[in-house]
Design a protein around this motif. Structure first.
Motif, PDB file in Angstrom:
ATOM      1  N   VAL A 142       0.841  -1.201   0.000  1.00 46.67           N
ATOM      2  CA  VAL A 142       0.000   0.000   0.000  1.00 46.67           C
ATOM      3  C   VAL A 142       0.873   1.247   0.000  1.00 46.67           C
ATOM      4  O   VAL A 142       0.638   2.203  -0.754  1.00 46.67           O
ATOM      5  CB  VAL A 142      -0.960  -0.013   1.206  1.00 46.67           C
ATOM      6  CG1 VAL A 142      -1.628   1.351   1.357  1.00 46.67           C
ATOM      7  CG2 VAL A 142      -2.016  -1.081   1.038  1.00 46.67           C
ATOM      8  N   VAL A 143       1.900   1.256   0.844  1.00 50.07           N
ATOM      9  CA  VAL A 143       2.814   2.402   0.887  1.00 50.07           C
ATOM     10  C   VAL A 143       3.474   2.602  -0.470  1.00 50.07           C
ATOM     11  O   VAL A 143       3.565   3.728  -0.987  1.00 50.07           O
ATOM     12  CB  VAL A 143       3.886   2.192   1.975  1.00 50.07           C
ATOM     13  CG1 VAL A 143       4.899   3.327   1.947  1.00 50.07           C
ATOM     14  CG2 VAL A 143       3.243   2.108   3.347  1.00 50.07           C
ATOM     15  N   LEU A 144       3.961   1.510  -1.056  1.00 55.68           N
ATOM     16  CA  LEU A 144       4.649   1.602  -2.344  1.00 55.68           C
ATOM     17  C   LEU A 144       3.742   2.164  -3.423  1.00 55.68           C
ATOM     18  O   LEU A 144       4.142   3.049  -4.198  1.00 55.68           O
ATOM     19  CB  LEU A 144       5.161   0.213  -2.751  1.00 55.68           C
ATOM     20  CG  LEU A 144       5.825   0.104  -4.131  1.00 55.68           C
ATOM     21  CD1 LEU A 144       7.090   0.939  -4.167  1.00 55.68           C
ATOM     22  CD2 LEU A 144       6.140  -1.347  -4.456  1.00 55.68           C
ATOM     23  N   LEU A 145       2.517   1.686  -3.479  1.00 55.11           N
ATOM     24  CA  LEU A 145       1.616   2.117  -4.537  1.00 55.11           C
ATOM     25  C   LEU A 145       1.078   3.521  -4.298  1.00 55.11           C
ATOM     26  O   LEU A 145       0.865   4.277  -5.249  1.00 55.11           O
ATOM     27  CB  LEU A 145       0.455   1.121  -4.669  1.00 55.11           C
ATOM     28  CG  LEU A 145       0.873  -0.283  -5.123  1.00 55.11           C
ATOM     29  CD1 LEU A 145      -0.295  -1.248  -5.007  1.00 55.11           C
ATOM     30  CD2 LEU A 145       1.381  -0.244  -6.557  1.00 55.11           C
ATOM     31  N   ILE A 146       0.843   3.870  -3.026  1.00 60.62           N
ATOM     32  CA  ILE A 146       0.389   5.224  -2.723  1.00 60.62           C
ATOM     33  C   ILE A 146       1.481   6.233  -3.080  1.00 60.62           C
ATOM     34  O   ILE A 146       1.213   7.350  -3.529  1.00 60.62           O
ATOM     35  CB  ILE A 146       0.020   5.349  -1.232  1.00 60.62           C
ATOM     36  CG1 ILE A 146      -1.276   4.586  -0.954  1.00 60.62           C
ATOM     37  CG2 ILE A 146      -0.165   6.805  -0.826  1.00 60.62           C
ATOM     38  CD1 ILE A 146      -2.484   5.145  -1.657  1.00 60.62           C
ATOM     39  N   ALA A 147       2.736   5.845  -2.874  1.00 59.36           N
ATOM     40  CA  ALA A 147       3.854   6.745  -3.166  1.00 59.36           C
ATOM     41  C   ALA A 147       4.144   6.846  -4.654  1.00 59.36           C
ATOM     42  O   ALA A 147       4.976   7.655  -5.059  1.00 59.36           O
ATOM     43  CB  ALA A 147       5.106   6.272  -2.434  1.00 59.36           C
ATOM     44  N   ALA A 148       3.488   6.053  -5.480  1.00 60.89           N
ATOM     45  CA  ALA A 148       3.718   6.077  -6.928  1.00 60.89           C
ATOM     46  C   ALA A 148       2.381   6.134  -7.653  1.00 60.89           C
ATOM     47  O   ALA A 148       1.972   5.154  -8.296  1.00 60.89           O
ATOM     48  CB  ALA A 148       4.528   4.859  -7.361  1.00 60.89           C
ATOM     49  N   PRO A 149       1.658   7.267  -7.579  1.00 59.72           N
ATOM     50  CA  PRO A 149       0.362   7.362  -8.254  1.00 59.72           C
ATOM     51  C   PRO A 149       0.420   7.058  -9.753  1.00 59.72           C
ATOM     52  O   PRO A 149      -0.494   6.423 -10.281  1.00 59.72           O
ATOM     53  CB  PRO A 149      -0.066   8.814  -7.982  1.00 59.72           C
ATOM     54  CG  PRO A 149       0.659   9.199  -6.746  1.00 59.72           C
ATOM     55  CD  PRO A 149       1.968   8.475  -6.808  1.00 59.72           C
ATOM     56  N   PRO A 150       1.484   7.474 -10.495  1.00 56.29           N
ATOM     57  CA  PRO A 150       1.512   7.122 -11.926  1.00 56.29           C
ATOM     58  C   PRO A 150       1.495   5.620 -12.179  1.00 56.29           C
ATOM     59  O   PRO A 150       0.931   5.159 -13.174  1.00 56.29           O
ATOM     60  CB  PRO A 150       2.821   7.761 -12.412  1.00 56.29           C
ATOM     61  CG  PRO A 150       3.080   8.876 -11.464  1.00 56.29           C
ATOM     62  CD  PRO A 150       2.598   8.376 -10.148  1.00 56.29           C
ATOM     63  N   LEU A 151       2.118   4.842 -11.259  1.00 49.47           N
ATOM     64  CA  LEU A 151       2.120   3.395 -11.422  1.00 49.47           C
ATOM     65  C   LEU A 151       0.713   2.832 -11.292  1.00 49.47           C
ATOM     66  O   LEU A 151       0.299   1.956 -12.079  1.00 49.47           O
ATOM     67  CB  LEU A 151       3.049   2.760 -10.388  1.00 49.47           C
ATOM     68  CG  LEU A 151       3.117   1.223 -10.366  1.00 49.47           C
ATOM     69  CD1 LEU A 151       3.619   0.706 -11.712  1.00 49.47           C
ATOM     70  CD2 LEU A 151       4.015   0.746  -9.233  1.00 49.47           C
ATOM     71  N   VAL A 152      -0.054   3.309 -10.331  1.00 50.80           N
ATOM     72  CA  VAL A 152      -1.431   2.835 -10.148  1.00 50.80           C
ATOM     73  C   VAL A 152      -2.278   3.215 -11.353  1.00 50.80           C
ATOM     74  O   VAL A 152      -3.096   2.427 -11.844  1.00 50.80           O
ATOM     75  CB  VAL A 152      -2.022   3.416  -8.852  1.00 50.80           C
ATOM     76  CG1 VAL A 152      -3.465   2.952  -8.657  1.00 50.80           C
ATOM     77  CG2 VAL A 152      -1.182   3.009  -7.650  1.00 50.80           C
TER      78      VAL A 152
END
Length: 414
Positions: A389-399
């Motif tokens: 969750v931390v990783l994906l929240i910190a990378a909005p373009p990836l999501v």
């Protein structure tokens, strides 16, 4: 007859080629990162959680012995493999639901609703600490010192709880205020150093986290804190008059601190959205130079932000000692201060979002033991979900790339 044009060169003001050096404080890189993450779309947050659960499902299946066995002959009988994958993943998440929300397999109604009370109990300190960090993020300050502030709040509230003998009600109030003051002072150190000397709040709060942990460990070895007749680092039992009342009796751990957390969340919303001080907080977070030009004393705001944030994180420690533990001991703060960073980012630093994110993380904590025992799923999977969750929240373009979400429109776009 020619008319001479007047010479205006002497009258025209000469431009000064020397540029005027205006004071400019470049924004903190950490503050910029936090602001970018906090300003991400709510749909990004939702899909980040979904993606984390899907990725964790792959790990759950990979760790299952039956899945590993059926993978050996997947091409001969693929249905066995996919059935084993479904059983392992659905069983793990069903056990997580039973341990965190509602357990229909429990023999009594009280046992059936106990999981949700454990979730709310685990979410209470995360709400307090997450609110403190959220205020810092929206003010452009990357305060990661909530762990130390939680420890100071727990230490001082516990000391007041087992040292003084005060009337019922007053004892609890004084202990709570002591914990708030402890967290505020501890965070205020970082705020003062940033306001007075421009010290980086990230580095200062990291150091203060370590100091707070070692300070508590030392205090638990002194006669002032250590329980009489015990060699273990544990304090005396906190007086019952200084403990939060429990809602559903001694069988449940849910206490009045959860209601206080909801009230404080509403207060933080009012502070940020309706008060003059909150407007200054947000103005400094958006553009400190513009706020300074508008007459806001930015350095003073930095100090105020840290004092408020530290007091809220201190309440997280108070809810541990005066709500669930009843004593001060090693590990009383757990990883609350660090998990609160994820909670604040997941909630986009909005009070209601932080409450929802804290309940989600409280559910992961409360349901992980049953998920481990009932479905033989490693409890570390819960930690993996939080990290994802931390990783994906910190990378909005990836999501956005994974789920093909539209990019946010820039200012001025039609």
């Amino acid at each position: 007859m020619s008319v001479e044009s007047p010479d205006t060169s002497a009258q025209a003001p000469k431009s000064d080629p020397t540029p005027i050096n205006k004071p400019h404080n470049p924004p903190s890189r950490w503050g910029t990162v936090a602001r970018d993450i906090v300003s991400s779309n709510a749909s990004v947050v939702v899909f980040a959680v979904i993606a984390a659960l899907l990725m964790a499902a792959v790990l759950v299946a990979a760790a299952n012995a039956e899945v590993q066995r059926t993978a050996g002959y997947i091409f001969a009988r693929p249905t066995d493999f996919f059935t084993a994958v479904w059983d392992s993943v659905s069983g793990a998440y069903w056990s997580l639901f039973r341990g965190s929300i509602y357990d229909p397999e429990a023999p009594t109604f009280l046992r059936q609703i106990k999981p949700i009370t454990e979730t709310l109990t685990a979410a209470t300190p995360l709400i307090f600490a997450g609110l403190g960090l959220g205020i810092g993020f929206r003010s452009g300050m990357f305060n990661i010192g909530a762990q130390g502030q939680v420890i100071l709040g727990a230490t001082i509230s516990a000391f007041i709880g087992f040292t003084f003998q005060l009337p019922v009600g007053l004892h609890l109030l004084v202990a709570v205020l002591g914990g708030v003051l402890g967290g505020a002072v501890w965070a205020g150190i970082a705020g003062y150093l940033k306001a007075q000397f421009g010290a980086n709040e990230v580095i200062v709060t990291i150091m203060l986290n370590s100091i707070a942990g070692f300070l508590m460990s030392y205090l638990l070895t002194t006669d002032l804190f250590k329980r009489e007749g015990s060699n273990n680092p544990i304090s005396q039992r906190i007086d019952s008059d200084a403990m939060f009342p429990q809602f559903l009796g001694s069988e449940f751990r849910l206490h009045l601190g959860f209601v206080l957390a909801l009230v404080v969340a509403w207060g933080v919303w009012w502070l940020l959205e309706r008060s003059t001080l909150g407007f200054k907080f947000r103005a400094v977070g958006l553009n400190a130079d513009a706020a300074r030009t508008a007459g806001i004393k930015v350095n003073r705001i930095y100090l105020y932000v840290m004092l408020v944030a530290g007091g809220l994180a201190g309440l997280g420690g108070v809810s541990q000692t005066l709500g669930t533990e009843g004593v001060l001991q090693e590990g009383v703060a757990g990883s609350i201060g660090f998990d609160a960073i994820t909670v604040a980012l997941l909630g986009r630093s909005r009070p209601m979002g932080i409450v929802g994110a804290a309940i989600l993380f409280g559910a992961l904590r409360a349901g992980s033991p049953l998920m481990q025992t009932a479905s033989n799923t490693p409890v570390d999977i819960v930690q993996v979900v939080q990290a994802l969750v931390v990783l994906l929240i910190a990378a909005p373009p990836l999501v956005r790339a994974i789920f093909r979400l539209p990019a946010p429109r820039k200012e001025g776009a039609a």
